[in-house]
Design a protein around this motif. Structure first.
Motif, PDB file in Angstrom:
ATOM      1  N   UNK A  86       0.914  -1.105  -0.013  1.00 43.61           N
ATOM      2  CA  UNK A  86      -0.179   0.033   0.107  1.00 43.61           C
ATOM      3  C   UNK A  86       0.829   1.365  -0.125  1.00 43.61           C
ATOM      4  N   UNK A  87       0.516   2.201  -0.780  1.00 44.78           N
ATOM      5  CA  UNK A  87       1.353   3.492  -0.857  1.00 44.78           C
ATOM      6  C   UNK A  87       0.579   4.453  -0.566  1.00 44.78           C
ATOM      7  N   UNK A  88       1.029   5.217   0.777  1.00 47.56           N
ATOM      8  CA  UNK A  88       0.573   6.350   1.329  1.00 47.56           C
ATOM      9  C   UNK A  88       1.149   7.727   0.870  1.00 47.56           C
ATOM     10  N   UNK A  89       0.169   8.563   0.535  1.00 47.64           N
ATOM     11  CA  UNK A  89       0.816   9.715   0.383  1.00 47.64           C
ATOM     12  C   UNK A  89       0.505  10.835   1.750  1.00 47.64           C
ATOM     13  N   UNK A  90       1.457  11.786   1.845  1.00 44.65           N
ATOM     14  CA  UNK A  90       1.453  12.579   3.196  1.00 44.65           C
ATOM     15  C   UNK A  90       1.900  14.083   2.658  1.00 44.65           C
ATOM     16  N   UNK A  91       1.407  14.924   3.407  1.00 44.82           N
ATOM     17  CA  UNK A  91       1.582  16.151   3.205  1.00 44.82           C
ATOM     18  C   UNK A  91       1.542  17.222   4.393  1.00 44.82           C
ATOM     19  N   UNK A  92       2.092  18.238   4.315  1.00 47.20           N
ATOM     20  CA  UNK A  92       1.938  19.437   5.273  1.00 47.20           C
ATOM     21  C   UNK A  92       2.449  20.735   5.096  1.00 47.20           C
ATOM     22  N   UNK A  93       1.908  21.676   5.787  1.00 49.08           N
ATOM     23  CA  UNK A  93       2.600  23.092   5.560  1.00 49.08           C
ATOM     24  C   UNK A  93       3.710  23.171   6.491  1.00 49.08           C
ATOM     25  N   UNK A  94       4.232  24.583   6.210  1.00 54.74           N
ATOM     26  CA  UNK A  94       5.672  24.811   6.989  1.00 54.74           C
ATOM     27  C   UNK A  94       5.084  25.278   8.587  1.00 54.74           C
ATOM     28  N   UNK A  95       3.720  25.297   8.747  1.00 58.76           N
ATOM     29  CA  UNK A  95       3.482  25.953   9.987  1.00 58.76           C
ATOM     30  C   UNK A  95       3.020  25.011  11.105  1.00 58.76           C
ATOM     31  N   UNK A  96       3.110  23.777  10.908  1.00 56.01           N
ATOM     32  CA  UNK A  96       2.578  22.611  11.842  1.00 56.01           C
ATOM     33  C   UNK A  96       3.675  21.341  11.529  1.00 56.01           C
ATOM     34  N   UNK A  97       3.370  20.504  12.714  1.00 55.84           N
ATOM     35  CA  UNK A  97       4.132  19.445  12.858  1.00 55.84           C
ATOM     36  C   UNK A  97       3.142  18.250  12.343  1.00 55.84           C
ATOM     37  N   UNK A  98       1.743  18.559  11.906  1.00 59.66           N
ATOM     38  CA  UNK A  98       0.813  17.496  11.547  1.00 59.66           C
ATOM     39  C   UNK A  98       0.775  17.203  10.297  1.00 59.66           C
ATOM     40  N   UNK A  99       1.090  16.059   9.791  1.00 65.13           N
ATOM     41  CA  UNK A  99       1.089  15.398   8.606  1.00 65.13           C
ATOM     42  C   UNK A  99      -0.099  14.906   8.251  1.00 65.13           C
ATOM     43  N   UNK A 100      -0.909  15.159   6.850  1.00 64.69           N
ATOM     44  CA  UNK A 100      -2.106  14.957   6.509  1.00 64.69           C
ATOM     45  C   UNK A 100      -1.960  13.481   5.640  1.00 64.69           C
ATOM     46  N   UNK A 101      -2.458  12.376   5.747  1.00 62.66           N
ATOM     47  CA  UNK A 101      -2.460  11.223   5.019  1.00 62.66           C
ATOM     48  C   UNK A 101      -3.492  10.976   4.300  1.00 62.66           C
ATOM     49  N   UNK A 102      -3.226  10.596   2.937  1.00 59.44           N
ATOM     50  CA  UNK A 102      -4.101   9.882   2.118  1.00 59.44           C
ATOM     51  C   UNK A 102      -4.465   8.432   2.787  1.00 59.44           C
ATOM     52  N   UNK A 103      -5.551   7.981   2.080  1.00 56.45           N
ATOM     53  CA  UNK A 103      -6.166   6.558   2.815  1.00 56.45           C
ATOM     54  C   UNK A 103      -5.184   5.481   2.300  1.00 56.45           C
ATOM     55  N   UNK A 104      -4.202   5.736   1.109  1.00 55.99           N
ATOM     56  CA  UNK A 104      -3.523   4.814   0.687  1.00 55.99           C
ATOM     57  C   UNK A 104      -4.028   3.873  -0.669  1.00 55.99           C
ATOM     58  N   UNK A 105      -3.136   3.621  -1.486  1.00 59.50           N
ATOM     59  CA  UNK A 105      -3.574   2.684  -2.695  1.00 59.50           C
ATOM     60  C   UNK A 105      -2.612   1.585  -2.559  1.00 59.50           C
ATOM     61  N   UNK A 106      -3.576   0.592  -2.617  1.00 60.88           N
ATOM     62  CA  UNK A 106      -3.051  -1.001  -2.922  1.00 60.88           C
ATOM     63  C   UNK A 106      -2.704  -1.216  -3.979  1.00 60.88           C
TER      64      UNK A 106
END
Lengths: 111, 116
Positions: A86-106
């Motif tokens: 499963x491949x997960x994408x994740x991203x965030x902006x520079x003002x936070x430590x919180x990463x937002x994930x996609x649900x993943x592609x199998x």
């Protein structure tokens, strides 16, 4: 609408194929973009990370970021059965430590 | 090799019996995270530490607590596990490099929790 959208798959391809995995996002402030590979019952493994726009290549893997379209891609060349995960994408902006994930592609690469 | 280590890899507990999961890191990263991941879902952030500064997600149940006694170690305490808490628990770390291109996050192998 989710902040990050990712097609869950499963995506089945023959060995040797070029695989394209994609995520779209809604937050234009995102600047850090990551792709993780996760095998069944294991922790995510960092594959690629990109800052801002552009392309990045590492062996058989290429990551692309198109900030104007809010779209990121991971390309896998000469795919192997060992790429099945499963491949997960994740991203965030520079003002936070919180990463937002996609649900993943199998992904399944068939020998 | 520098890494994120989680123990145990598998944990079985009984409904309502407190359980503690541990994470250690040799990366010397100042940010540590705990995620919950259920089957075929994205990791869900429970909380994170910036050094000793604790940050709880608004939707993290009170049943989940965390401790970070030093830079290297972080613990997840589940005070009264319910059947719905069965999941993979992932620890991750990152280094604060704001304003650079080097910010990214590294995960441990996870602890799979089963609640009977």
């Amino acid at each position: 609408q989710k902040e990050v959208e990712q097609d869950p798959g499963p995506l089945s391809v023959p060995e040797g194929a070029i695989v394209s995995l994609n995520c779209t996002y809604s937050n234009s402030a995102f600047q850090y973009f990551m792709w993780y590979r996760q095998y069944s019952r294991k922790g995510p493994e960092l594959l690629m990370y990109t800052y801002s726009s552009g392309n990045k290549e590492d062996g058989r893997f290429t990551a692309q970021v198109d900030k104007s379209s809010k779209y990121i891609s991971l390309f896998i060349r000469d795919s192997q059965p060992s790429d099945s995960a499963t491949y997960l994408c994740a991203m965030k902006n520079s003002g936070t430590y919180k990463y937002i994930f996609g649900t993943g592609t199998r992904l399944k690469v068939l020998a | 090799d520098a890494m994120v280590i989680q123990n145990p890899r598998y944990q079985v507990t009984q409904f309502g019996k407190p359980v503690t999961l541990s994470c250690s890191q040799t990366l010397n990263h100042n940010v540590m995270y705990w995620y919950q991941q259920k089957s075929s879902q994205a990791p869900k952030l429970l909380f994170h530490y910036y050094d000793k500064d604790f940050n709880n997600e608004a939707d993290t149940p009170d049943n989940f607590q965390s401790r970070r006694p030093n830079t290297s170690f972080c613990f997840l305490d589940i005070r009264s596990p319910g059947l719905g808490d069965a999941a993979m628990y992932l620890c991750a770390t990152s280094r604060d490099r704001r304003g650079t291109a080097q910010e990214t996050q590294y995960f441990g192998p996870g602890t799979r929790l089963l609640v009977l």
